[in-house]
Design a protein around this motif. Structure first.
Motif, mmCIF file in Angstrom:
data_model
loop_
_atom_site.group_PDB
_atom_site.id
_atom_site.type_symbol
_atom_site.label_atom_id
_atom_site.label_comp_id
_atom_site.label_asym_id
_atom_site.label_seq_id
_atom_site.Cartn_x
_atom_site.Cartn_y
_atom_site.Cartn_z
ATOM 1 N N LYS A 214 1.600 -3.446 -5.213
ATOM 2 C CA LYS A 214 2.627 -2.673 -4.520
ATOM 3 C C LYS A 214 3.937 -2.828 -5.272
ATOM 4 O O LYS A 214 4.365 -3.936 -5.583
ATOM 5 N N SER B 257 8.319 3.307 -2.216
ATOM 6 C CA SER B 257 7.183 2.394 -2.093
ATOM 7 C C SER B 257 6.006 3.004 -2.852
ATOM 8 O O SER B 257 5.649 4.150 -2.620
ATOM 9 N N SER C 144 8.700 2.464 10.207
ATOM 10 C CA SER C 144 8.873 1.073 9.833
ATOM 11 C C SER C 144 8.990 0.153 11.038
ATOM 12 O O SER C 144 9.863 0.296 11.864
ATOM 13 N N HIS D 215 2.131 1.789 3.769
ATOM 14 C CA HIS D 215 3.287 2.686 3.777
ATOM 15 C C HIS D 215 2.976 4.098 4.273
ATOM 16 O O HIS D 215 3.850 4.930 4.387
ATOM 17 N N SER E 292 7.385 -4.988 8.140
ATOM 18 C CA SER E 292 8.337 -4.470 7.162
ATOM 19 C C SER E 292 8.912 -5.633 6.352
ATOM 20 O O SER E 292 8.881 -6.783 6.771
ATOM 21 N N PHE F 123 11.588 -1.964 3.520
ATOM 22 C CA PHE F 123 10.348 -1.221 3.216
ATOM 23 C C PHE F 123 9.381 -1.350 4.381
ATOM 24 O O PHE F 123 9.383 -2.357 5.079
ATOM 25 N N HIS G 150 7.869 -1.965 -4.995
ATOM 26 C CA HIS G 150 8.980 -1.530 -4.143
ATOM 27 C C HIS G 150 10.209 -1.337 -5.024
ATOM 28 O O HIS G 150 10.572 -2.234 -5.782
ATOM 29 N N ASN H 106 2.027 2.456 -4.160
ATOM 30 C CA ASN H 106 0.750 1.749 -4.320
ATOM 31 C C ASN H 106 0.240 2.011 -5.724
ATOM 32 O O ASN H 106 0.077 3.166 -6.127
#
Lengths: 516, 398
Positions: free
Chosen positions: A322, A393, A234, A59, A45, A54, A324, A395
């Motif tokens: 990614k 989160s 997580s 994720h 994480s 995160f 966040h 992608n």
């Protein structure tokens, strides 16, 4: 350090931890060296400021295989598989499609697709089950087969013929190497549905739906999936693995960056850390990318010329960034009930859309309409963000490693474009963004030492799968260097939070010609 | 000589010495060697053969593949390329080497010349540029093809030193076998190495192609004093067999040109185990050779003397008269100086050993009619012909 070490594992990613735990359970003295300050690698994480946390690069997850859970007593160490979540294929006008374990539903979905989906899913789950002997075991060699190799092939043959039945087997042989685009067009009409399935086939790979071999990547993803994706708990998997390994006696050392694998007369005997410290062990196992392991840590001069050349030709350039987002409130998606906000949300409205996004990445461009996979982990675990705040989160697929014009100038522009793209589906999102982090494949490379930022340490293409993974001459977790083994995603069966490369590598080391 | 990009207009390239061979050639027997046109026989084969063994023979070496390997990593690069430990090679020295692919099968053999610090020349029988470049990954090394930029001449035979001295190349008397010296022929710079492919006293001269004919003329200017003959590749084939030298690509298939499984050969199998050093650190093929060494030998390229005087040519070898076929002759010659049939034969071992008896079944013609005869063969571990004078320093003066 005077204590005897049997095994040094380079990298404490989840596969490194699985491998360490297995070997420690088998009674070996294991030292796991991790360059970061904590374990987990891509599954560790991470945080923005002290307030927003995160799940890490990964994720969503699939349940870990029952064997690994039991062997390593992970439940005892606090592992529980995450909650099963649905997949929502987002529609810009709010006519979303929901794909769950029970079926598919959504406004405007043709009735034919609804029944076809059940049949399709059953068929492909059966395919995935049939190829299980290939995925779960070391990949069988075709030359100089040993008994387990033969068993795996016999079981595969049996599963294909008897498990699937004649007709289904023919279908499997037909589709195994072709592309998901053709297969989905044969099966369905609805673009959202096809887009969602195709996303799973290509996410993480430099492949579009029309790329041959995308049925295989999809099967690899389906394998281990009984009920759809799980929300990522997580840090929990990493904690359980760490505890299991440490409980069995394995030692973990952080901030220990291995610079070199020490080799004498073709045998690895230790590692050299940044700073010059040398550590010795009979067995060295690398959780790092095979390319980094063999090119940087071992070095071409210690390898045969043709082999070194093949290592340099391993294909695998990361194409997923990614994003966040730290949010000051709960985002709303047009037409999406709040109860579905915790699901996996996809922006992949059609296969054509995905193929276009992929095309840009081929030419080192970033599509203005990228494919997105969105989760809001704080909905499953409210400790991840302050009260009433959330973390998102995302992608972002088909973000190239090399960007035309360079990353330095465009990184924030592209992050902004992605946020704008999200804004088309969630009008209030922009106003909620408190902070963000955008990890391009370059950042992923720098942080996780995955060459070119590839999640799976090498493309999951057919020519880099099974006994050819990571490459001919280094399959079955071996390398040409005696005493040096591989245990990461670059090995069979590849990436994803399966732990299988780590487990298989440990078995290899414990097997004939390994540690003994 | 810069590489001529219109070369395709000419089927075969001309070496810088070509004009002289044209003048001397009475046979017009030419052949191709590495894209160059070279004489098979210039005038008479026996004359050319005996020039090597009792006088002085001059042969064009220009078509030999030549590579310049330089840079800080040059030594490490070469040590990883070849099977021999070359870490102790000094500037001004030459060594014989062989290199393998990953499977430990021979790609080619050749010689490494250390011309200076971090400066080497690799001579090879076959084109190696692709293999050399592929092997360069991970090394700080620069590799250039200089095949066409360096003219080379072999001057071989018992009087070769006297001939070169008379031709104006002085300070050659102290050059030891496998030594290199930068000298002058008159005022032309010439690099001379005491090397060769004949097993006799001999030198190889390396020069700028622009000066090639002047050096040739200087050598042939002392023809009145010494018996000097231009020589073609047929005579070379005879003397190299007498000297026990192998020729990759002819005596065995080279690894990168082999398609059929098992048709390539390891250094051990071609009798080059003595240039394999498994303890020197990693080199390409080491692991495979280590494994091979732990198993009984399967076959060996063996020097044999074949009884009788019937021309051997190509023939099968059997483990007895009318016995089981166990090998084949790869090259053979009648040795005029030893009065014997000499050959190199690829022989399958039985339980890791050479069969106790070796027989060749020789097919030969009498007035165009084929006959067949059995001849016993005797293996020979040393080179067939090793004249004592060849390694004397200074060489014998004539």
């Amino acid at each position: 350090m005077t204590e005897r070490i049997d095994v040094i594992i380079i990298g404490a990613g989840h596969n490194g931890l699985v491998c360490a735990a297995y070997l420690a359970h088998a009674g070996m003295k294991v030292l796991c060296l991790e360059s970061a300050d904590s374990a987990g690698g891509m599954s560790a994480s991470r945080s923005i400021s002290d307030d927003y946390h995160f799940p890490g690069l990964a994720h969503v997850a699939h349940p870990l295989s029952r064997a690994i859970r039991q062997d390593l007593k992970l439940d005892k160490f606090g592992y529980t598989p995450g909650k099963a979540i649905d997949t929502v294929s987002l529609d810009v006008d709010g006519k979303h499609l929901t794909i769950g374990s029970t079926g598919v539903s959504g406004e405007g979905l043709p009735a034919r697709d609804m029944s076809a989906y059940a049949e399709f899913r059953e068929r492909y789950l059966a395919f995935a089950k049939a190829v299980r002997p290939l995925f779960e075991n070391k990949p069988p060699r075709l030359k100089d087969m040993d008994f387990p190799d033969k068993t795996a092939l016999v079981r595969l043959g049996w599963n294909l013929r008897m498990g699937l039945g004649r007709e289904s087997m023919y279908e499997f042989l037909r589709v195994a190497a072709i592309n998901i685009y053709d297969v989905l067009n044969e099966a369905f009409e609805d673009d959202r549905l096809k887009g969602a399935i195709a996303t799973d086939a290509v996410m993480g790979s430099a492949m579009g739906p029309r790329t041959p071999g995308t049925v295989l990547t999809w099967l690899q993803r389906l394998y281990g999936e009984q009920s759809g994706p799980l929300s990522m708990q997580s840090g929990q998997l990493v904690n359980a693995l760490t505890q299991s390994a440490e409980h069995a006696g394995a030692k973990l050392r952080f901030g220990a960056h291995v610079e070199k694998i020490l080799i004498e007369n073709g045998k690895a005997f230790g590692v050299e850390l940044a700073g010059g410290e040398m550590l010795k062990a009979r067995i060295i196992i690398s959780n790092a990318d095979p390319r980094a392991t063999l090119t940087s840590l071992v070095g071409a001069p210690q390898l045969d010329a043709m082999f070194a050349n093949r290592v340099a030709q391993i294909r695998g350039s990361g194409v997923v960034a990614k994003l966040h987002l730290a949010l000051s409130g709960k985002p709303e998606f047009t037409g999406l009930p709040e109860s579905q906000l915790g699901d996996r949300l996809l922006v992949a409205p059609s296969m054509k859309y995905i193929e276009h996004a992929f095309n840009h990445s081929k030419y080192n461009e970033c599509s203005g309409s990228p494919v997105l996979e969105i989760t809001i982990p704080s909905l499953h675990d409210n400790s991840l963000a302050p009260d009433s705040h959330h973390v998102m989160s995302v992608n972002v697929a088909f973000v190239p490693y090399e960007l035309e014009g360079g990353w330095a100038e465009q990184q924030s522009t592209i992050a902004y474009k992605v946020i704008s793209q999200l804004g088309q589906y969630s009008p209030n999102l922009k106003s909620l963004v408190v902070d963000h982090e955008f990890l391009t494949p370059r950042d992923i490379e720098a942080e996780f030492h995955a060459v070119h930022g590839h999640w799976h340490h090498g493309e999951l293409s057919i020519h880099q799968s099974f006994m050819m993974r990571p490459l001919h001459g280094a399959a079955q977790y071996d390398t040409p260097v005696d005493g040096l083994f591989l245990c990461g995603a670059g090995c069979h069966p590849g990436g994803g939070l399966t732990g299988l490369p780590g487990r298989n590598a440990a078995r290899r080391v414990l097997g004939p010609g390994g540690a003994k | 000589m810069k590489f001529d990009h219109t070369h395709f207009r000419q089927a075969l390239l001309r070496t810088p010495f070509h004009d002289r061979f044209v003048e001397l050639s009475t046979t017009e027997e030419w052949m191709a060697w590495n894209t160059y046109k070279v004489p098979r026989v210039v005038d008479k084969l026996p004359t050319e053969y005996f020039a090597v063994r009792s006088g002085c023979a001059v042969m064009d070496l220009t078509p030999m593949e030549k590579y310049r390997i330089s840079g800080r990593g040059a030594r490490d690069y070469l040590d990883r390329l070849v099977t021999r430990d070359i870490s102790k090679l000094k500037a001004g020295r030459v060594t014989y080497v062989v290199w393998c692919n990953d499977e430990g099968k021979v790609i080619d053999d050749g010689t490494v010349f250390q011309l200076g610090e971090n400066d080497y020349r690799l001579c090879a029988q076959h084109h190696q540029f692709d293999w050399l470049l592929m092997s360069a990954r991970g090394f700080d090394v620069d590799i250039q093809v200089e095949t066409h930029d360096v003219a080379a001449l072999a001057v071989q035979g018992p009087t070769s030193w006297s001939v070169l001295a008379a031709a104006g190349i002085s300070n050659l008397e102290q050059l030891k076998p496998f030594g290199i010296a930068d000298l002058r022929c008159g005022d032309i710079p010439v690099t001379v190495s005491r090397t060769g492919y004949t097993g006799d006293l001999g030198y190889e001269l390396w020069m700028d192609p622009a000066n090639a004919l002047q050096v040739w003329d200087a050598i042939f200017s002392v023809q009145g004093q010494y018996d000097i003959h231009a020589m073609g590749l047929s005579a070379l084939e005879m003397v190299r067999i007498e000297a026990g030298f192998i020729m990759p690509g002819f005596d065995f298939n080279t690894a990168e040109a082999t398609i059929r499984n098992g048709y390539d050969r390891s250094p051990f199998e071609v009798g080059l185990g003595w240039v394999v050093n498994l303890d020197k650190g990693h080199f390409t093929g080491r692991k495979a050779l280590l494994a091979e060494k732990s198993r009984p030998a399967k076959r060996r390229l063996t020097k044999i003397v074949v009884d009788g005087n019937k021309p051997v040519g190509e023939a099968f070898i059997y483990d007895g008269k009318n016995g089981k076929q166990t090998g084949e002759i790869k090259c053979a010659t009648w040795s005029p100086i030893l009065k014997a049939n000499l050959a190199l034969a690829d022989i399958e071992f039985i339980n890791g050993r050479l069969p106790a008896q070796l027989w060749a079944r020789i097919d030969y013609q009498r007035e165009l009619k084929w006959h067949s005869a059995w001849a016993e063969c005797h293996s020979h571990s040393k080179p067939f012909y090793v004249p004592e004078y060849r390694s004397a320093t200074p060489p014998m003066r004539y």
